[in-house]
Design a protein around this motif. Sequence first.
Motif, PDB file in Angstrom:
ATOM      1  N   LEU A  28       0.961  -1.137  -0.088  1.00  0.00           N
ATOM      2  CA  LEU A  28      -0.314  -0.154   0.092  1.00  0.00           C
ATOM      3  C   LEU A  28       0.883   1.353  -0.076  1.00  0.00           C
ATOM      4  O   LEU A  28       1.750   1.454   0.299  1.00  0.00           O
ATOM      5  N   GLU A  29      -0.271   2.426  -0.881  1.00  0.00           N
ATOM      6  CA  GLU A  29       0.894   3.967  -0.099  1.00  0.00           C
ATOM      7  C   GLU A  29       1.064   3.910   1.305  1.00  0.00           C
ATOM      8  O   GLU A  29       0.456   3.233   1.767  1.00  0.00           O
ATOM      9  N   ARG A  30       2.198   4.370   1.516  1.00  0.00           N
ATOM     10  CA  ARG A  30       2.516   4.759   2.974  1.00  0.00           C
ATOM     11  C   ARG A  30       2.477   6.078   3.387  1.00  0.00           C
ATOM     12  O   ARG A  30       2.431   7.249   2.709  1.00  0.00           O
ATOM     13  N   ALA A  31       1.378   6.344   4.401  1.00  0.00           N
ATOM     14  CA  ALA A  31       0.829   7.618   4.512  1.00  0.00           C
ATOM     15  C   ALA A  31       1.550   7.627   6.280  1.00  0.00           C
ATOM     16  O   ALA A  31       2.282   7.128   6.686  1.00  0.00           O
ATOM     17  N   HIS A  32       1.364   8.837   6.976  1.00  0.00           N
ATOM     18  CA  HIS A  32       2.257   9.430   8.006  1.00  0.00           C
ATOM     19  C   HIS A  32       1.194   8.579   9.092  1.00  0.00           C
ATOM     20  O   HIS A  32       0.285   8.523   8.600  1.00  0.00           O
ATOM     21  N   HIS A  33       1.985   8.471  10.122  1.00  0.00           N
ATOM     22  CA  HIS A  33       0.876   8.045  11.733  1.00  0.00           C
ATOM     23  C   HIS A  33      -0.336   8.356  11.890  1.00  0.00           C
ATOM     24  O   HIS A  33      -0.629   8.284  13.173  1.00  0.00           O
ATOM     25  N   SER A  34       0.598  10.022  11.786  1.00  0.00           N
ATOM     26  CA  SER A  34      -0.368  11.288  12.254  1.00  0.00           C
ATOM     27  C   SER A  34      -1.936  11.035  12.224  1.00  0.00           C
ATOM     28  O   SER A  34      -1.970  10.570  10.848  1.00  0.00           O
ATOM     29  N   THR A  35      -2.695  10.736  13.033  1.00  0.00           N
ATOM     30  CA  THR A  35      -3.933  10.799  12.668  1.00  0.00           C
ATOM     31  C   THR A  35      -4.652  11.932  12.754  1.00  0.00           C
ATOM     32  O   THR A  35      -5.187  13.229  13.071  1.00  0.00           O
ATOM     33  N   LEU A  36      -6.403  11.987  12.190  1.00  0.00           N
ATOM     34  CA  LEU A  36      -7.483  12.610  11.731  1.00  0.00           C
ATOM     35  C   LEU A  36      -7.538  13.216  13.448  1.00  0.00           C
ATOM     36  O   LEU A  36      -7.704  14.251  13.825  1.00  0.00           O
TER      37      LEU A  36
END
Length: 303
Positions: A102-110
Motif C-alpha cells: 500500500l501507499e505509505r501515509a503518516h502515523h498522525s491521524t485525524l
Amino acid sequence: MIPEAFARSTIDREGEAGAAWLAELPGILADLLERWECVRDGEVVHGQVGVIVPVLAPDPAVIKLSFPHPGNVHEPDAFAAWGGDGAVLLYERDDERFAMLLERAHHSTLGELGDGDEIAAVSGQLSRRLSIPAPARLPRLADRADGWAEELRQGVADFPGAVPAAAVDAALAVVDELGREQPDLLMHGDFHARNILRGEREPWLAVDPKGYVGDPAYDGATMLKPRALALIESEDLMMTLRHEVNVFAEAAELDPERVRRWAHFQAVQAAFHGRRHGFGRARGGPYLDRILALVDQLAVSWC
C-alpha cells in the motif's frame, strides 16, 4: 519483526492458530519483499489484527500483513475500487495470505486534531468521496438486519431494564426502516478519525476499510462513537455531538437525521454488547463502568 504487544494480543485472542501464524510471518514477509521487489525501511508497527512494515518499492510504501479474519477479506477490494481517491493506493495484493502493498501515509491521524469541526468536516468530505457505486460480490450491510434485530431482543432478555424500552423500540425501528434496504454504495465499514491518516499525495487518506455495501450515514454514526468518548468531559456532550453530526452531514451531503438515527441504533447495540463482552478499551473495572454509562446516555439521548 513482530512487536511483543502484538504477538501477545494475537495469541490471547486466536490461541494456537495465532501462534502458528506469527511463526510463519517472517517467512511470508521475506517472500513478499522478494516478489514485490521491496526493501524494509523502518520499524514495524501494528494494529489489532495486522502488522505494517515500511518498505521502499522503490517509493515509500508499506506491506500490511493481517491475521486471516473475515473482516479483512474485502479490504483490498475497497482499495481497488477507490483507486486512491480519498484512500491509500493499493499497489499489490496477495489475498491468500491477507497481504497488501500500500501507499505509505503518516502515523498522525485525524483524531489527533483538537478542532471537532475540522474532524467532522474532513470525515464528511472523505465519506462523500468514498461513497461510490459498489463493486459486485461485496457483503451487504442490509443482510445483517435480521441478526441486528435478534441481537437487540436478546439484549433485552439478558439485561432487563438496562436500556429503556422506548430506546430499544426506536433502535428496532432503525433496523426496519433504514437497515433492510440500503443504497448500493461502497462503505468504509469502520469509519472513524483514527482510520484517517495524514498523506503526502492528499492531506488525508482513509485506511483499514471493511468494504461493505450500504448506507454511508452508518459510517457517519460509526465516526461519532470515538468522538463521544473523546468528548466525555464536555459541558454539554449531546449539544457538541449534534453539532458535529450537522457538520459531518453537510460535508458528506447526507441527511443529518439519518446519521443521528444510525448513531442511536449503534448506541443501543453498544449498551448490550458492552455488558456482554466489554469493549476493546476496557473489559472490566471502573473504566468499563464509565464507558457503559456513556453509551447508556447516548442510547437515551439520541432517541
